[in-house]
Design a protein around this motif. Structure first.
Motif, PDB file in Angstrom:
ATOM      1  N   LYS A 289      20.727  10.066 -30.637  1.00 29.09           N
ATOM      2  CA  LYS A 289      19.652   9.108 -30.374  1.00 29.09           C
ATOM      3  C   LYS A 289      19.836   8.464 -29.001  1.00 29.09           C
ATOM      4  O   LYS A 289      18.860   8.192 -28.299  1.00 29.09           O
ATOM      5  CB  LYS A 289      19.624   8.050 -31.478  1.00 29.09           C
ATOM      6  N   THR A 290      21.055   8.247 -28.613  1.00 32.51           N
ATOM      7  CA  THR A 290      21.340   7.713 -27.279  1.00 32.51           C
ATOM      8  C   THR A 290      20.898   8.693 -26.201  1.00 32.51           C
ATOM      9  O   THR A 290      20.330   8.306 -25.176  1.00 32.51           O
ATOM     10  CB  THR A 290      22.853   7.426 -27.126  1.00 32.51           C
TER      11      THR A 290
ATOM     12  N   GLY B 148       2.940  -2.572 -30.367  1.00 34.58           N
ATOM     13  CA  GLY B 148       3.509  -1.302 -29.945  1.00 34.58           C
ATOM     14  C   GLY B 148       5.023  -1.400 -29.909  1.00 34.58           C
ATOM     15  O   GLY B 148       5.572  -2.376 -29.389  1.00 34.58           O
ATOM     16  N   ILE B 149       5.695  -0.411 -30.471  1.00 36.13           N
ATOM     17  CA  ILE B 149       7.159  -0.411 -30.455  1.00 36.13           C
ATOM     18  C   ILE B 149       7.680   0.901 -29.872  1.00 36.13           C
ATOM     19  O   ILE B 149       7.050   1.946 -29.984  1.00 36.13           O
ATOM     20  CB  ILE B 149       7.758  -0.625 -31.859  1.00 36.13           C
ATOM     21  N   ASP B 150       8.844   0.813 -29.246  1.00 32.29           N
ATOM     22  CA  ASP B 150       9.505   1.996 -28.706  1.00 32.29           C
ATOM     23  C   ASP B 150      10.994   1.695 -28.629  1.00 32.29           C
ATOM     24  O   ASP B 150      11.391   0.555 -28.349  1.00 32.29           O
ATOM     25  CB  ASP B 150       8.953   2.348 -27.318  1.00 32.29           C
ATOM     26  N   ILE B 151      11.810   2.704 -28.867  1.00 30.96           N
ATOM     27  CA  ILE B 151      13.264   2.508 -28.849  1.00 30.96           C
ATOM     28  C   ILE B 151      13.811   2.376 -27.431  1.00 30.96           C
ATOM     29  O   ILE B 151      14.925   1.880 -27.226  1.00 30.96           O
ATOM     30  CB  ILE B 151      13.971   3.661 -29.602  1.00 30.96           C
TER      31      ILE B 151
ATOM     32  N   PRO C 107      15.491  11.990 -34.765  1.00 35.21           N
ATOM     33  CA  PRO C 107      16.622  12.610 -35.449  1.00 35.21           C
ATOM     34  C   PRO C 107      16.488  12.602 -36.973  1.00 35.21           C
ATOM     35  O   PRO C 107      16.977  13.503 -37.643  1.00 35.21           O
ATOM     36  CB  PRO C 107      17.825  11.758 -35.008  1.00 35.21           C
ATOM     37  N   HIS C 108      15.807  11.582 -37.523  1.00 33.23           N
ATOM     38  CA  HIS C 108      15.694  11.441 -38.972  1.00 33.23           C
ATOM     39  C   HIS C 108      14.220  11.249 -39.361  1.00 33.23           C
ATOM     40  O   HIS C 108      13.813  10.157 -39.774  1.00 33.23           O
ATOM     41  CB  HIS C 108      16.511  10.250 -39.479  1.00 33.23           C
TER      42      HIS C 108
ATOM     43  N   MET D  28      18.546  20.355 -30.470  1.00 30.82           N
ATOM     44  CA  MET D  28      19.531  19.593 -31.235  1.00 30.82           C
ATOM     45  C   MET D  28      18.958  18.918 -32.479  1.00 30.82           C
ATOM     46  O   MET D  28      19.709  18.393 -33.295  1.00 30.82           O
ATOM     47  CB  MET D  28      20.208  18.553 -30.343  1.00 30.82           C
ATOM     48  N   LEU D  29      17.627  18.944 -32.657  1.00 29.48           N
ATOM     49  CA  LEU D  29      17.028  18.260 -33.793  1.00 29.48           C
ATOM     50  C   LEU D  29      16.545  19.245 -34.854  1.00 29.48           C
ATOM     51  O   LEU D  29      15.901  20.247 -34.546  1.00 29.48           O
ATOM     52  CB  LEU D  29      15.852  17.396 -33.320  1.00 29.48           C
ATOM     53  N   SER D  30      16.819  18.900 -36.089  1.00 26.93           N
ATOM     54  CA  SER D  30      16.483  19.813 -37.184  1.00 26.93           C
ATOM     55  C   SER D  30      14.979  19.947 -37.406  1.00 26.93           C
ATOM     56  O   SER D  30      14.515  20.977 -37.890  1.00 26.93           O
ATOM     57  CB  SER D  30      17.150  19.346 -38.483  1.00 26.93           C
ATOM     58  N   ILE D  31      14.201  18.946 -37.020  1.00 28.15           N
ATOM     59  CA  ILE D  31      12.753  19.038 -37.211  1.00 28.15           C
ATOM     60  C   ILE D  31      12.164  20.189 -36.405  1.00 28.15           C
ATOM     61  O   ILE D  31      11.113  20.740 -36.754  1.00 28.15           O
ATOM     62  CB  ILE D  31      12.042  17.711 -36.852  1.00 28.15           C
ATOM     63  N   SER D  32      12.866  20.605 -35.348  1.00 32.37           N
ATOM     64  CA  SER D  32      12.386  21.711 -34.520  1.00 32.37           C
ATOM     65  C   SER D  32      12.317  23.020 -35.294  1.00 32.37           C
ATOM     66  O   SER D  32      11.581  23.934 -34.912  1.00 32.37           O
ATOM     67  CB  SER D  32      13.295  21.895 -33.299  1.00 32.37           C
ATOM     68  N   GLY D  33      13.088  23.121 -36.373  1.00 30.88           N
ATOM     69  CA  GLY D  33      13.106  24.353 -37.156  1.00 30.88           C
ATOM     70  C   GLY D  33      12.190  24.344 -38.358  1.00 30.88           C
ATOM     71  O   GLY D  33      12.139  25.315 -39.109  1.00 30.88           O
ATOM     72  N   THR D  34      11.447  23.262 -38.562  1.00 23.77           N
ATOM     73  CA  THR D  34      10.545  23.183 -39.711  1.00 23.77           C
ATOM     74  C   THR D  34       9.185  23.777 -39.362  1.00 23.77           C
ATOM     75  O   THR D  34       8.836  23.926 -38.191  1.00 23.77           O
ATOM     76  CB  THR D  34      10.359  21.726 -40.164  1.00 23.77           C
TER      77      THR D  34
END
Length: 250
Positions: A16-17, A85-88, A137-138, A195-201
């Protein structure tokens, strides 16, 4: 939660960083691009797209998640809604405040993690997001949080695309949203893809099944990309954009 979704792998905390550092580097130029977009024909296309889902309702409480430089927040506040509006990424929030101030928007902004929201349950009428979920990431945790802060009967409008899939094989376009990004930053973006698992869905089917398992009614609109990004300009996204629209049933 349905056991079939337990395959989502939770990455290391420093992932996430890394993602935040990517958007920090892009923040200033990203605001300049959104400033141009607010003065382009895309403004009317997106405004009409959002308004058609509001069903004539006014003064809604709306949360713009992963707001970036505040494009959706500004549009929706100018339509008379109360928008947060929010952003990390702190730099993105600073840029969104600058852009909102420059156009007289009443939207408010805060630094916040899309996966861990600092709001009470049942706070918002609508949640909007654009090109956010692909770099979470989640994402399963995020959707759960979004539904938590949404009022019963409230709506999620999540516009996204499978940016990670086949990104090495996209057709070459004369103009696109990444054309002025430095090659080092593009490589950083591609690292996020891998690096993120959502990329494989398989999306948006994955989103629909997950949200339905959380007791939401979901509809998918796969025509968003062809409708809004029909022209190859500096805002063009070559990956087909879709809408995941979810209504909270509890």
């Amino acid at each position: 939660m349905n056991d079939s979704f337990n395959h989502i792998i939770h990455p290391k905390e420093d992932d996430k960083t890394f993602i935040t550092s990517y958007w920090t580097e892009r923040a200033k130029d990203f605001r300049k691009l959104r400033e141009k977009e607010l003065q382009s024909p895309k403004l009317l296309l997106w405004r009409d797209e959002l308004v058609k889902h509001m069903e004539g309702k006014s003064n809604l409480r709306i949360l713009d998640i992963g707001c970036g430089a505040g494009f959706f927040s500004i549009i929706l506040s100018q339509l008379g809604h109360t928008v947060m509006g929010i952003d990390i990424t702190p730099n993105m929030i600073e840029e969104s405040k600058l852009l909102a101030q420059s156009v007289g928007s009443t939207a408010q902004f805060a630094v916040m993690d899309a996966e861990n929201l600092n709001f009470d349950d049942n706070t918002f009428d609508i949640i909007v997001a654009r090109n956010v979920t692909w770099n979470l990431p989640h994402p399963d945790q995020a959707y759960k949080e979004w539904l938590r802060v949404l009022k019963s009967g409230g709506m999620i409008l999540n516009y996204d695309a499978e940016h990670a899939k086949n990104h090495h094989h996209l057709p070459q376009s004369v103009h696109n949203a990444h054309e002025h990004i430095k090659s080092e930053l593009l490589e950083k973006c591609h690292t996020i893809y891998h690096m993120l698992s959502i990329s494989g869905t398989d999306r948006p089917e994955w989103d629909k099944q997950l949200l339905e398992s959380y007791d939401a009614t979901v509809t998918i609109d796969s025509t968003v990309g062809p409708r809004i990004y029909a022209e190859e300009d500096e805002f063009y996204i070559p990956v087909p954009m879709f809408l995941v629209k979810a209504i909270k049933n509890f």
